[in-house]
Design a protein around this motif. Structure first.
Motif, short mmCIF file in Angstrom:
data_model
loop_
_atom_site.label_atom_id
_atom_site.label_comp_id
_atom_site.label_asym_id
_atom_site.label_seq_id
_atom_site.Cartn_x
_atom_site.Cartn_y
_atom_site.Cartn_z
N LYS A 1 0.83 -1.21 0.00
CA LYS A 1 0.00 0.00 0.00
C LYS A 1 0.86 1.26 0.00
O LYS A 1 2.03 1.25 0.38
N LYS A 2 0.25 2.37 -0.43
CA LYS A 2 0.90 3.67 -0.39
C LYS A 2 0.75 4.26 1.00
O LYS A 2 -0.38 4.43 1.49
N VAL A 3 1.88 4.59 1.62
CA VAL A 3 1.85 5.14 2.98
C VAL A 3 2.66 6.43 3.00
O VAL A 3 3.84 6.44 2.66
N ALA A 4 2.02 7.52 3.41
CA ALA A 4 2.69 8.81 3.50
C ALA A 4 3.40 8.95 4.84
O ALA A 4 2.86 8.55 5.88
N ALA A 5 4.58 9.52 4.82
CA ALA A 5 5.34 9.82 6.04
C ALA A 5 6.46 10.78 5.68
O ALA A 5 7.03 10.69 4.59
N THR A 6 6.78 11.69 6.60
CA THR A 6 7.83 12.67 6.38
C THR A 6 9.17 12.06 6.74
O THR A 6 9.45 11.80 7.91
N LYS A 7 10.00 11.84 5.74
CA LYS A 7 11.30 11.20 5.97
C LYS A 7 12.13 12.00 6.96
O LYS A 7 12.15 13.22 6.93
N THR B 1 11.72 12.00 10.25
CA THR B 1 10.95 12.45 11.42
C THR B 1 10.48 11.25 12.23
O THR B 1 10.57 10.10 11.79
N ASP B 2 9.94 11.52 13.42
CA ASP B 2 9.45 10.45 14.27
C ASP B 2 8.35 9.62 13.60
O ASP B 2 8.36 8.39 13.70
N PRO B 3 7.36 10.24 12.93
CA PRO B 3 6.35 9.41 12.26
C PRO B 3 6.94 8.43 11.24
O PRO B 3 6.50 7.28 11.15
N TYR B 4 7.95 8.87 10.49
CA TYR B 4 8.59 7.98 9.52
C TYR B 4 9.27 6.81 10.22
O TYR B 4 9.11 5.65 9.82
N LEU B 5 10.01 7.12 11.28
CA LEU B 5 10.70 6.06 12.01
C LEU B 5 9.71 5.19 12.77
O LEU B 5 9.92 3.98 12.91
N PHE B 6 8.62 5.77 13.25
CA PHE B 6 7.53 5.02 13.87
C PHE B 6 6.95 4.01 12.87
O PHE B 6 6.69 2.85 13.21
N LEU B 7 6.74 4.47 11.65
CA LEU B 7 6.23 3.60 10.60
C LEU B 7 7.14 2.40 10.39
O LEU B 7 6.68 1.24 10.36
N LEU B 8 8.44 2.63 10.27
CA LEU B 8 9.38 1.54 10.03
C LEU B 8 9.41 0.56 11.20
O LEU B 8 9.40 -0.66 11.00
N ARG B 9 9.43 1.08 12.42
CA ARG B 9 9.45 0.21 13.61
C ARG B 9 8.16 -0.61 13.69
O ARG B 9 8.19 -1.79 14.04
N SER B 10 7.05 0.03 13.37
CA SER B 10 5.76 -0.66 13.42
C SER B 10 5.71 -1.80 12.40
O SER B 10 5.25 -2.91 12.72
N LEU B 11 6.18 -1.54 11.19
CA LEU B 11 6.19 -2.58 10.17
C LEU B 11 7.03 -3.78 10.61
O LEU B 11 6.65 -4.94 10.38
N HIS B 12 8.14 -3.51 11.27
CA HIS B 12 9.02 -4.59 11.71
C HIS B 12 8.34 -5.51 12.73
O HIS B 12 8.71 -6.69 12.84
N THR B 13 7.36 -5.01 13.47
CA THR B 13 6.69 -5.85 14.47
C THR B 13 5.88 -6.96 13.82
O THR B 13 5.55 -7.94 14.49
N VAL B 14 5.55 -6.81 12.53
CA VAL B 14 4.78 -7.85 11.84
C VAL B 14 5.58 -8.44 10.68
O VAL B 14 5.03 -9.03 9.75
N GLY B 15 6.90 -8.25 10.73
CA GLY B 15 7.77 -8.86 9.73
C GLY B 15 7.82 -8.15 8.40
O GLY B 15 8.27 -8.73 7.40
N LEU B 16 7.40 -6.89 8.35
CA LEU B 16 7.45 -6.13 7.11
C LEU B 16 8.59 -5.12 7.16
O LEU B 16 9.04 -4.73 8.23
N ASP C 1 8.38 -3.28 1.60
CA ASP C 1 7.09 -3.97 1.45
C ASP C 1 5.93 -2.99 1.25
O ASP C 1 4.79 -3.41 1.01
N ILE C 2 6.21 -1.69 1.39
CA ILE C 2 5.18 -0.68 1.15
C ILE C 2 5.68 0.29 0.09
O ILE C 2 6.86 0.25 -0.30
N GLU C 3 4.81 1.16 -0.37
CA GLU C 3 5.22 2.24 -1.25
C GLU C 3 5.23 3.52 -0.42
O GLU C 3 4.18 4.09 -0.14
N HIS C 4 6.41 3.93 -0.01
CA HIS C 4 6.52 5.12 0.84
C HIS C 4 6.38 6.38 0.00
O HIS C 4 7.03 6.54 -1.02
#
Length: 334
Positions: free
Chosen positions: A134-140, A142-157, A161-164
């Motif tokens: 999926k397409k996921v917006a995030a400001t490279k 920044t905390d939201p961007y790093l939050f996104l990456l950490r969150s994905l890792h919790t489910v093995g992504l 695996d996304i379109e940033h």
């Protein structure tokens, strides 16, 4: 008056003048200019700007205010010299320091839950795993961007695996509302506005993945103007105390500055921002150490970077101790 008396009087005056000159030299000349940022994710900065407290503290100094639209912008401004002091998320500061930005983190302006993963109200996406492809917006950067990456890792992504889609925070909210992206790693107050005004849903929240709000200084300003930096922290302490005692008034300032409804500002301030511990210390360093591996795993820093050293070089846990009051009581602050 005898010659000896006139000579003694003249000598005493000369000595007094030298003492005054030496004293002025020791104290340092007043700053000609102080460059600081203000940001909608840092309510303290908005209160200070509105109240004119820095101008009061630094009379005779030209206080220049610069809007930071995100941690990435604040860090760019610190690196370029556009600001002396700026507000960022902790992990974003670690990333920037690891990549060569000479900054020092000296104060915690808040512990926020300012980011989560957001989808439109009618989205079929229900969980992190549904973000694959999926397409996921995030400001490279920044905390939201790093939050996104950490969150994905919790489910093995992973990021691959996304379109940033790299959009600044406010633009990410618009893109989500217009369904140009499937999800957004939001940032308050825009995230709160998305919930209240657009009916957007938070599909993943994790306050532990929200790194603290750090007040940073360029290393040059930190080294050359330590007393002035402590005075900036003193003013932030005054704002912290005032916000805790006047949360609705603080929300009104945030609402007016960000041009968002009062309800949005109240959601951010009263439900998702903790002002209780401004002193950098073990809990903040531990949080950064727990978060830092994502920077290596996603190759955001050079392989082999010693992130523990980076964090140690970044955070000065002792700098603000003499300034921070034991309890936030504005009656005890200048």
């Amino acid at each position: 008056m005898s010659y000896a008396t006139r000579y003694a009087t003249k000598l005493a005056g000369l000595i007094a003048g030298l003492v005054l000159s030496a004293s002025a030299f020791a104290q340092g000349a007043p700053l000609k200019e102080l460059k600081v940022d203000y940001a909608y994710y840092s309510p303290s900065s908005l209160v200070i700007k509105r109240k004119g407290w820095l101008e009061e503290e630094f009379k005779g100094t030209d206080v220049k205010w610069v809007l930071s639209a995100g941690s990435n912008r604040a860090l760019e401004y610190l690196n370029s010299g556009a600001i002396d002091v700026g507000s960022t998320a902790g992990l974003a500061a670690v990333l920037s320091r690891a990549n060569g930005n000479p900054i020092k983190a000296v104060y915690i302006f808040s512990r926020p839950e300012w980011t989560a993963l957001v989808v439109p109200k009618d989205s079929p996406i229900k969980s992190l795993k549904d973000l694959k492809g999926k397409k996921v917006a995030a400001t490279k950067g920044t905390d939201p961007y790093l939050f996104l990456l950490r969150s994905l890792h919790t489910v093995g992504l992973k990021k691959s695996d996304i379109e940033h889609v790299n959009l600044q925070h406010a633009d990410g909210r618009v893109a989500l509302a217009q369904k140009n992206v499937d999800a957004w790693a939001g940032l308050d107050p825009f995230m709160a506005a998305s919930e209240i005004e657009d009916g957007a849903k938070l599909i993943y929240r994790n306050v532990a993945f929200n790194t603290y709000g750090f007040l940073n200084a360029s290393e040059s300003f930190y080294s050359k103007n330590p007393n002035e930096l402590k005075r900036v922290i003193k003013v932030y302490e005054k704002a912290r105390a005032w916000i805790q005692q006047n949360p609705v008034e603080a929300a009104k300032i945030l609402s007016e500055e960000a041009k968002l409804p009062l309800g949005v500002a109240l959601l951010q301030l009263k439900e998702r921002t903790d002002f209780s511990n401004p002193q950098p210390g073990k809990e903040h360093i531990d949080a950064l150490r727990a978060a830092a591996p994502i920077l290596l795993e996603e190759e955001l820093v050079k392989p082999g970077t010693d992130l523990n050293k980076v964090i140690g070089d970044l955070v000065d846990a002792n700098f603000a101790k003499s300034v921070i009051a034991t309890k936030a009581d504005p009656r005890k602050l200048p």
